[in-house]
Design a protein around this motif. Structure first.
Motif, PDB file in Angstrom:
ATOM      1  N   LEU A  80     -22.581  -7.600  12.181  1.00 31.01           N
ATOM      2  CA  LEU A  80     -22.828  -7.447  13.923  1.00 31.01           C
ATOM      3  C   LEU A  80     -22.357  -7.621  14.888  1.00 31.01           C
ATOM      4  CD1 LEU A  80     -24.972 -11.080  12.755  1.00 31.01           C
ATOM      5  CD2 LEU A  80     -26.328  -9.085  13.509  1.00 31.01           C
ATOM      6  N   ALA A  81     -20.777  -8.025  14.641  1.00 37.95           N
ATOM      7  CA  ALA A  81     -20.255  -7.976  15.800  1.00 37.95           C
ATOM      8  C   ALA A  81     -19.778  -6.249  16.436  1.00 37.95           C
ATOM      9  CB  ALA A  81     -18.787  -7.979  14.741  1.00 37.95           C
ATOM     10  N   LEU A  88     -20.993 -10.189   9.067  1.00 39.94           N
ATOM     11  CA  LEU A  88     -20.952 -10.552  10.494  1.00 39.94           C
ATOM     12  C   LEU A  88     -20.359  -9.032  11.522  1.00 39.94           C
ATOM     13  CD1 LEU A  88     -19.042 -14.093  10.176  1.00 39.94           C
ATOM     14  CD2 LEU A  88     -21.168 -13.371  11.167  1.00 39.94           C
ATOM     15  N   TYR A  89     -19.263  -8.529  10.434  1.00 35.92           N
ATOM     16  CA  TYR A  89     -18.634  -7.473  10.785  1.00 35.92           C
ATOM     17  C   TYR A  89     -20.067  -6.631  11.297  1.00 35.92           C
ATOM     18  CZ  TYR A  89     -16.885  -2.433  10.899  1.00 35.92           C
ATOM     19  OH  TYR A  89     -15.947  -1.529  11.559  1.00 35.92           O
ATOM     20  N   ASN A 120     -15.107 -10.101   3.160  1.00 36.05           N
ATOM     21  CA  ASN A 120     -15.529 -11.500   2.694  1.00 36.05           C
ATOM     22  C   ASN A 120     -16.470 -11.944   4.456  1.00 36.05           C
ATOM     23  OD1 ASN A 120     -13.929 -12.011   4.726  1.00 36.05           O
ATOM     24  ND2 ASN A 120     -13.192 -14.210   2.549  1.00 36.05           N
ATOM     25  N   VAL A 121     -16.687 -10.841   5.411  1.00 40.39           N
ATOM     26  CA  VAL A 121     -17.380 -10.790   6.261  1.00 40.39           C
ATOM     27  C   VAL A 121     -18.189  -9.787   6.589  1.00 40.39           C
ATOM     28  CG1 VAL A 121     -16.295 -13.381   7.304  1.00 40.39           C
ATOM     29  CG2 VAL A 121     -15.104 -11.244   7.914  1.00 40.39           C
ATOM     30  N   LEU A 149      -3.200   5.249   1.174  1.00 38.32           N
ATOM     31  CA  LEU A 149      -3.374   5.506   2.645  1.00 38.32           C
ATOM     32  C   LEU A 149      -4.135   7.337   3.239  1.00 38.32           C
ATOM     33  CD1 LEU A 149      -3.149   4.239   5.402  1.00 38.32           C
ATOM     34  CD2 LEU A 149      -1.001   6.232   5.679  1.00 38.32           C
ATOM     35  N   MET A 166       0.406  -1.185   0.191  1.00 40.40           N
ATOM     36  CA  MET A 166      -0.309  -0.042  -0.330  1.00 40.40           C
ATOM     37  C   MET A 166       1.072   1.017   0.034  1.00 40.40           C
ATOM     38  SD  MET A 166      -2.882   1.156   3.089  1.00 40.40           S
ATOM     39  CE  MET A 166      -4.388   0.254   1.924  1.00 40.40           C
ATOM     40  N   VAL A 184     -21.029  -4.671  20.205  1.00 40.49           N
ATOM     41  CA  VAL A 184     -20.275  -3.962  20.672  1.00 40.49           C
ATOM     42  C   VAL A 184     -21.139  -2.993  21.634  1.00 40.49           C
ATOM     43  CG1 VAL A 184     -17.928  -2.941  21.632  1.00 40.49           C
ATOM     44  CG2 VAL A 184     -18.025  -4.812  19.879  1.00 40.49           C
TER      45      VAL A 184
END
Lengths: 390, 170
Positions: A123-124, A120-121, A116-117, A6, A1, A128
């Protein structure tokens, strides 16, 4: 990168955070005006044309209020918990595709992070988000705040289960955890048709998850003074307020992404193809980006209106009703939804229209039966008079 | 770039763990443990295991810590009242075990990672791979765990109903 990547990433992050907070400011105005219309009054209309400067006036007022820290509060935790509440509400936007503006390298300018998740991110980060409220209630050293915090943690973990299972329905429909893929798979038919039951449960559970009326027992004024934020004032109070609203809009955005087709709308591809042929790829991409962003925001606005409407219509539930609804109604319904989706997708993998119609009909029937069986207020209350010898 | 992120996250994780052990207030300990969990989940992302990252946040940070906080707040047991040692053998045993663990970690750090531990395929922890492993290779342990959890749930329900029946009899 490289460093230029950035810099672009940092700029994207800043723009997204500022957009989320700006949406918050104007959502408060939208809510107050809409609530006022629903209650047959005018609402705030003095600051600027049509009240458009009201959020600025509110912000200035909150900045100039006295910032009080209670003497017996747990000082550091008390100071940190508003940020604990706000950070999840903002970073949850990272994986939501708010539009489709191809950057020419297979990426999308209007989605900060494609992982790719992605689901789920979401939900996570959602799970929190409750800490800010809970810890704020404890740190204030006030029994009403504390009760609000305890209620918040119990309510949020109860409804998280149903929420996660309905999200699982949408994931099974697209056979992917990635939010971008889930939106792409809805090009032919929005998920609300095959996942109607899941959508209804999601909207109810999401309202409870962001502790909003009619599930706002966390800040029930009649019982708890102000709930978890009783002891907070000035900008710290504003941060809690902000986190609540940013979370609500984020929930609506997630519902749009998972069930209402995200940034897609009928005729989008024809339009893009036409513009690309006429004016070239760059203009085509720009038109695609702007129209998809507009469609997404319009859908979010429609769902936000529904949220305000619900708040204006329904009275607050009792605590036992809240727990019964979460555990005995929504959780079984979402499990049934997962079962229906799994069975239909395995039995009829090549007939999406037929599957969608079957699950829509089954979903509507199940909802109707549940609403009829579980209707409150059926049982007659009998009052027994007891003689008390004094 | 990755090294910088790793150093920051690892420092946060270690600081969170140490602060959790040293703070006298149970709620402070819970918050520091939460910070530690979040830092560890970021480490999972750096190791190309995004599924574990999400599960770490959902299960540990999102569910278990909320229950901890809930119980501590309900019982009002924030303060550590009894600082005396209950078991005399606890401290020497703990020190010995942690010395052994530290020695092992030091040995591995000095030796360097095993050649087969280097990951070439970054998709090795994709959700599909994990599901495949769970439902084929590790099906029996998976089902046994599910059965244990079911037994625990049934136990909770039984305990709860017997308690409320006793209340009715009174």
């Amino acid at each position: 990168m490289t460093w230029i990547d950035l810099v672009i990433l940092v700029v994207k992050c800043i723009v997204l955070s500022l957009a989320a907070t700006a949406v918050f400011a104007y959502f408060t105005l939208f809510e107050r005006r809409t609530l006022a219309r629903l209650q047959n009054r005018m609402g705030p209309n003095r600051a600027g044309p049509g009240g458009l400067l009201q959020p600025l006036a509110d912000a200035v007022k909150l900045f100039f209020k006295e910032d009080v820290t209670p003497l017996m509060a747990d000082r550091w935790v008390y100071l940190v918990s508003p940020t604990f509440a706000l950070i999840p509400a903002i970073i949850i936007w990272a994986t939501i595709p708010v539009g489709m503006w191809p950057d020419g390298q297979g990426g999308n300018w209007l989605q900060l992070a494609e992982i790719n998740v992605g689901v789920l991110y979401l939900l996570a980060v959602m799970s929190v988000g409750v800490y800010g409220i809970t810890v704020a209630g404890w740190a204030s050293n006030n029994k009403y705040s504390m009760l609000g915090g305890i209620r918040a943690s119990a309510q949020v973990i109860s409804y998280e289960l149903a929420l996660g299972l309905t999200v699982l329905g949408a994931v099974m429909q697209a056979q992917s955890f990635s939010t971008a893929v889930i939106v792409e798979r809805q090009a032919q038919m929005w998920n609300i048709v095959p996942q109607f039951l899941g959508f209804v449960v999601f909207i109810i559970a999401a309202t409870a998850e962001v502790v909003r009326a009619p599930f706002d027992l966390v800040e029930a004024e009649q019982e708890l003074v102000g709930g978890y934020n009783t002891e907070y004032s000035s900008m710290k109070f504003a941060l809690f307020f902000m986190s609540e609203y940013v979370k609500l809009v984020a929930m609506n955005a997630i519902a749009v992404t998972l069930f209402l087709g995200g940034w897609q709308f009928p005729g989008l591809q024809t339009l893009t193809l036409f513009v690309t042929q006429q004016y070239g790829a760059a203009v085509g991409n720009a038109v695609l980006g702007l129209t998809s962003l507009g469609a997404f925001l319009l859908k979010v606005l429609a769902l936000s209106f529904v949220s305000v409407w619900i708040r204006a219509t329904l009275p607050r539930v009792r605590y036992d009703q809240l727990m019964n609804l979460g555990w005995k109604v929504l959780l079984p319904l979402s499990l049934i939804n997962v079962a229906i989706t799994a069975v239909l997708n395995v039995l009829l993998p090549d007939a999406p229209t037929l599957t969608a119609i079957i699950s829509l009909v089954v979903g509507v029937i199940i909802l109707a039966v549940t609403a009829n069986v579980g209707r409150p207020g059926k049982e007659k209350r009998t009052v027994k008079l007891v003689e008390i010898g004094l | 770039m990755e090294l910088i992120i790793f150093l920051i996250t690892a420092a946060v994780a270690v600081a969170g763990a140490v602060a959790m052990l040293l703070s006298l207030n149970a709620i402070h300990s819970a918050i520091f443990l939460l910070i530690n969990f979040v830092a560890i989940s970021v480490l999972y992302v750096l190791l190309y295991a995004p599924f574990l990252f999400a599960i770490q946040l959902i299960v540990y940070a999102g569910a278990i810590m909320v229950l901890f906080l809930f119980v501590v707040m309900l019982l009002g047991a924030e303060r550590a009242e009894d600082t005396r040692e209950r078991f005399v053998w606890q401290r020497p045993l703990g020190l010995t075990l942690s010395a052994i663990l530290l020695g092992l970690i030091g040995y591995i750090a000095l030796r360097g990672p095993a050649p087969e531990a280097r990951v070439t395929n970054h998709q090795f922890a994709a959700p599909e791979r994990i599901a495949e492993a769970l439902f084929t290779t590790y099906l029996l342990p998976f089902e046994i765990t599910a059965f244990l959890l079911l037994a625990a749930i049934v136990g909770v329900v039984v305990l709860h109903t017997s308690g409320s029946q006793a209340g009715k009899r009174e």
